[in-house]
Design an enzyme around this catalytic site. Structure first.
Site, PDB file in Angstrom:
ATOM      1  N   HIS A 291       0.712  -1.182  -0.234  1.00 34.49           N
ATOM      2  CA  HIS A 291      -0.021   0.281  -0.584  1.00 34.49           C
ATOM      3  C   HIS A 291       0.779   1.042  -0.241  1.00 34.49           C
ATOM      4  O   HIS A 291       0.785   2.236  -0.762  1.00 34.49           O
ATOM      5  CB  HIS A 291      -1.082   0.331   1.285  1.00 34.49           C
ATOM      6  CG  HIS A 291      -1.784  -1.368   0.527  1.00 34.49           C
ATOM      7  ND1 HIS A 291      -2.125  -2.132   1.147  1.00 34.49           N
ATOM      8  CD2 HIS A 291      -3.250  -0.613   0.345  1.00 34.49           C
ATOM      9  CE1 HIS A 291      -3.060  -2.784   1.081  1.00 34.49           C
ATOM     10  NE2 HIS A 291      -3.718  -1.972   0.208  1.00 34.49           N
TER      11      HIS A 291
ATOM     12  N   ARG B 233     -10.713   4.597  -6.602  1.00 36.40           N
ATOM     13  CA  ARG B 233     -10.638   3.806  -5.710  1.00 36.40           C
ATOM     14  C   ARG B 233     -11.485   4.774  -4.169  1.00 36.40           C
ATOM     15  O   ARG B 233     -10.764   5.324  -4.523  1.00 36.40           O
ATOM     16  CB  ARG B 233      -9.066   3.060  -5.118  1.00 36.40           C
ATOM     17  CG  ARG B 233      -8.174   2.324  -6.167  1.00 36.40           C
ATOM     18  CD  ARG B 233      -7.127   1.557  -5.211  1.00 36.40           C
ATOM     19  NE  ARG B 233      -6.148   1.063  -5.635  1.00 36.40           N
ATOM     20  CZ  ARG B 233      -4.933   0.788  -6.588  1.00 36.40           C
ATOM     21  NH1 ARG B 233      -4.783   2.332  -6.912  1.00 36.40           N
ATOM     22  NH2 ARG B 233      -4.685  -0.756  -6.815  1.00 36.40           N
TER      23      ARG B 233
ATOM     24  N   GLU C 289      -9.710  -9.895 -10.313  1.00 41.40           N
ATOM     25  CA  GLU C 289      -8.593 -10.245 -10.028  1.00 41.40           C
ATOM     26  C   GLU C 289      -7.910 -11.264  -9.853  1.00 41.40           C
ATOM     27  O   GLU C 289      -7.370 -11.475  -8.308  1.00 41.40           O
ATOM     28  CB  GLU C 289      -8.683  -9.382  -8.820  1.00 41.40           C
ATOM     29  CG  GLU C 289      -9.109  -7.662  -9.245  1.00 41.40           C
ATOM     30  CD  GLU C 289      -9.383  -7.133  -8.380  1.00 41.40           C
ATOM     31  OE1 GLU C 289      -8.363  -6.240  -7.485  1.00 41.40           O
ATOM     32  OE2 GLU C 289     -10.486  -6.295  -7.512  1.00 41.40           O
TER      33      GLU C 289
ATOM     34  N   ASP D 123      -3.381  -8.108  -7.820  1.00 42.96           N
ATOM     35  CA  ASP D 123      -4.697  -8.988  -6.847  1.00 42.96           C
ATOM     36  C   ASP D 123      -4.442 -10.331  -7.152  1.00 42.96           C
ATOM     37  O   ASP D 123      -3.936 -11.627  -7.149  1.00 42.96           O
ATOM     38  CB  ASP D 123      -5.434  -8.762  -6.751  1.00 42.96           C
ATOM     39  CG  ASP D 123      -5.881  -8.071  -5.152  1.00 42.96           C
ATOM     40  OD1 ASP D 123      -5.603  -8.549  -4.431  1.00 42.96           O
ATOM     41  OD2 ASP D 123      -6.790  -7.312  -5.598  1.00 42.96           O
TER      42      ASP D 123
ATOM     43  N   ARG E  77       0.448 -10.248  -1.530  1.00 42.35           N
ATOM     44  CA  ARG E  77       0.820  -8.655  -1.427  1.00 42.35           C
ATOM     45  C   ARG E  77       2.070  -7.496  -0.484  1.00 42.35           C
ATOM     46  O   ARG E  77       2.827  -7.115  -1.233  1.00 42.35           O
ATOM     47  CB  ARG E  77       0.555  -7.976  -2.761  1.00 42.35           C
ATOM     48  CG  ARG E  77      -0.748  -7.559  -2.107  1.00 42.35           C
ATOM     49  CD  ARG E  77      -1.529  -6.771  -3.021  1.00 42.35           C
ATOM     50  NE  ARG E  77      -1.757  -5.775  -3.212  1.00 42.35           N
ATOM     51  CZ  ARG E  77      -3.056  -4.960  -3.745  1.00 42.35           C
ATOM     52  NH1 ARG E  77      -4.149  -5.892  -4.496  1.00 42.35           N
ATOM     53  NH2 ARG E  77      -2.436  -3.327  -4.211  1.00 42.35           N
TER      54      ARG E  77
ATOM     55  N   CYS F  66      -5.824  -2.043 -14.606  1.00 46.94           N
ATOM     56  CA  CYS F  66      -5.006  -0.775 -13.848  1.00 46.94           C
ATOM     57  C   CYS F  66      -5.055  -1.509 -12.352  1.00 46.94           C
ATOM     58  O   CYS F  66      -4.104  -0.850 -11.853  1.00 46.94           O
ATOM     59  CB  CYS F  66      -6.281  -0.717 -13.787  1.00 46.94           C
ATOM     60  SG  CYS F  66      -7.692  -1.778 -12.044  1.00 46.94           S
TER      61      CYS F  66
HETATM   62  C1  PEP Z   1      -5.477  -4.619  -8.450  1.00 50.19           C
HETATM   63  O1  PEP Z   1      -5.988  -5.327  -7.467  1.00 50.19           O
HETATM   64  O2  PEP Z   1      -4.671  -4.783  -9.373  1.00 50.19           O
HETATM   65  C2  PEP Z   1      -6.169  -3.221  -7.997  1.00 50.19           C
HETATM   66  C3  PEP Z   1      -5.573  -2.617  -8.791  1.00 50.19           C
HETATM   67  O3  PEP Z   1      -6.795  -2.945  -7.115  1.00 50.19           O
HETATM   68  P1  PEP Z   1      -5.705  -2.449  -5.682  1.00 50.19           P
HETATM   69  O4  PEP Z   1      -4.728  -2.429  -5.597  1.00 50.19           O
HETATM   70  O5  PEP Z   1      -6.397  -1.358  -5.053  1.00 50.19           O
HETATM   71  O6  PEP Z   1      -6.457  -4.161  -4.804  1.00 50.19           O
HETATM   72 MG    MG Z   2      -7.484  -5.192  -6.363  1.00 46.91          MG
END
Ligand code: PEP
Ligand code: MG
Length: 548
Positions: free
Chosen positions: A201, A309, A439, A463, A473, A508
């Site tokens: 994050h 988001r 995802e 994901d 992650r 994305c």
């Molecule tokens: C992803 O999982 O690639 C995504 C864009 O969602 P987040 O990173 O918010 O989980």
């Molecule tokens: Mg995600």
């Protein structure tokens, strides 16, 4: 405290490149509330009354928020969920508990934080030792209460990240989503983190704010001190502490050049079409979370918003926001993108993103548990409040609505049905476009059935990588397995595009912003990418130099 020898000595820290750019600022060393509290703090007899008052104030504060949360949750999720807050309030009203807290301050001469930890741990154990299953489960409620009190104690001077001074270089072991909601590019110019893999994050946030971030610096919190001057080079993955005048001057020149380069790139990005060497047009949109981000995205020449988001908004409010509040937030945030395509994602909570006021019970395997659409289907009021807000917003903007963490066809069908039902109620004839996030490997392999119900797909490679490569992650121990450009991931992307046929597909995840991977992404057939706003100009440039 700095020792004499450490004072102002120039030093270079080497880590990994997480988010590009250069920035200069003063270090703010952040220790999260639970971490701080584990440090035992002894007090002397003159401080006992002060600590007792802090406890009383924290109790009052938490009781107020429990009453508000119970009311809101009752309206949204029903009486049963609200009763959890009422039971917590009853514990705080219990004179014996309050007495035990105060007596422990005096008897053990320790600060309020430590007293709360000790007494509540004792209390939780008492419940967990009971034979009745229902009482045993109360142990978790007591842990949560203790956490709320600790947060409140820390919040007496507001969340420590809420009002950071300008030009802050944030230095942290790691950042959680609930920490990141407080950060703004107006105050934070760079992030240094001890643990921050490419999809963590802290990394996402830094890239989205368009500020440099260096991760993987060992013993960071032991090395950097509050107020140290830091020069951060996110392009190289280094940071210089307490630079001498020569280093400062060189950095100032580099910074100036970088700014000029970025301004020119942004201008080209806004004005020139994004077409590959062999004449194929590619859309480059932006990932955002706030109005500030949307403004930056438009300034950087984004063709639209590919991922809005919504978690930061829900995590930043102290209570469950009403559909009105959510609609107002979106209407304001999207203003700079008027006339463009904007894809807003339904709340993707669960796992490591849990607003306290929802009181979701802890789970043994959070990342394989209730996340995204699974939570929304379980709490229909939570889903419907968002859908109503989005229906209203769709009257003013060209929005698409993304469903997060899809694994089955039924996940999508249920959301679409709810959406249709609410639109009928509101007298809205045309639903906004609906998209499924891809995802999970299950979703990637289910495109032929999913496409019957949606208008577009958006691949979340963060994901998708985590679940395909079986590597968390946020887990630095398996970072070597978290390979988002692994041939298996690219094969899944290719499969999704092929099987989607005429249904548009965008990417994305963080992979979309990796310049060196762009040629390979284009070869999978991708014609739409969504990346952190600040990367839009560089990604467009890379596309102009690639073949499809
Ligand atoms: C992803 O999982 O690639 C995504 C864009 O969602 P987040 O990173 O918010 O989980
Ligand atoms: Mg995600």
């Amino acid at each position: 405290m700095k020792t004499e020898s450490e004072k102002d000595t120039m030093r270079t820290l080497v880590g990994e490149r997480v988010s590009p750019g250069l920035a200069q600022g003063k270090a703010f060393v952040y220790r999260d509330v639970l971490q701080r509290d584990s440090e035992l703090s002894e007090i002397d007899s003159t401080q006992v009354d002060e600590e007792k008052t802090r406890i009383e104030e924290a109790i009052d504060d938490v009781r107020q928020s429990l009453i508000i949360d119970a009311k809101r949750i009752e309206g949204r999720l029903g009486k049963k969920s609200a009763d959890i807050f009422r039971a917590q309030e009853a514990i705080l009203l219990d004179a014996a508990v309050v007495e035990e807290l105060k007596q422990t301050v005096a008897a053990e001469s320790i600060n309020a934080e430590h007293v709360i930890r000790t007494v509540f741990r004792r209390l939780a154990r008492r419940f967990r030792d009971m034979s009745d299953e229902m009482f045993r489960a109360r142990g978790d409620d007591i842990d949560d209460l203790s956490r709320r009190l600790l947060l409140s104690l820390a919040g007496i001077q507001a969340h420590s990240l809420e009002n950071l001074p300008a030009n802050t270089v944030l230095v942290a072991r790691r950042l959680l989503p609930s920490d990141t909601v407080f950060l703004s590019r107006l105050s934070t110019v760079a992030v240094l983190a001890e643990f921050a893999g490419p999809a963590a994050h802290a990394a996402l946030l830094a890239r989205e704010l368009g500020i440099p971030c260096v991760g993987g610096i060992p013993e960071l919190l032991e090395t950097v001190h509050m107020g140290d001057v830091v020069l951060v080079n996110g392009n190289e993955g280094t940071a210089v502490l307490n630079p001498d005048s020569g280093a400062r001057q060189k950095f100032a020149r580099d910074l100036d050049e970088e700014r000029k380069r970025q301004e020119t790139m942004a201008q080209v990005s806004r004005l020139e079409p994004t077409v590959t060497v062999d004449g194929v047009e590619v859309a480059v949109m932006a990932n955002v979370r706030s109005r500030e981000d949307v403004e930056l995205a438009m300034n950087c020449g984004a063709d639209g918003i590919g991922l809005f988001r919504t978690e930061p908004f829900f995590l930043s409010t102290k209570h469950f926001p009403s559909d009105r509040e959510f609609a107002e937030f979106l209407l304001d945030s999207l203003h700079p993108a008027q006339g463009r395509q904007v894809d807003v994602r339904l709340l993707d909570i669960g796992a490591d993103k849990n607003p306290l006021y929802l009181h979701l019970p802890p789970e043994p395997d959070p990342f394989l548990g209730r996340r995204g659409v699974r939570v929304l289907l379980e709490y229909p009021d939570l889903l419907e409040a968002q859908l109503r807000a989005l229906l209203e917003v769709s009257q003013h903007f060209h929005i698409g609505v993304l469903i997060p963490m899809v694994t089955t066809e039924s996940d999508v069908v249920q959301v679409v049905e709810r959406f249709q039902h609410l639109a009928d109620d509101m007298g809205i004839r045309k639903l906004p476009r609906i998209g499924a996030m891809i995802e999970t490997p299950a979703a990637a392999l289910s495109v032929p059935s999913l496409k019957k119900h949606v208008d577009f797909f958006s691949i979340g490679s963060n994901d998708l990588t985590q679940y395909t490569m079986a590597a968390g992650r946020e887990n630095p121990l398996v970072a070597a397995y978290f390979i988002d450009d692994h041939p298996t991931i690219l094969r899944l992307i290719e499969l999704v595009i092929r099987e989607a046929g005429d249904t548009p597909v965008s990417l994305c995840g963080e992979l979309a912003g990796r310049i060196e991977v762009i040629p390979r992404l284009l070869r999978t057939g991708l014609r739409s990418l969504s990346v952190p706003a600040v990367l839009v100009p560089d990604v467009k440039q890379a596309i102009r130099h690639s073949r499809s």
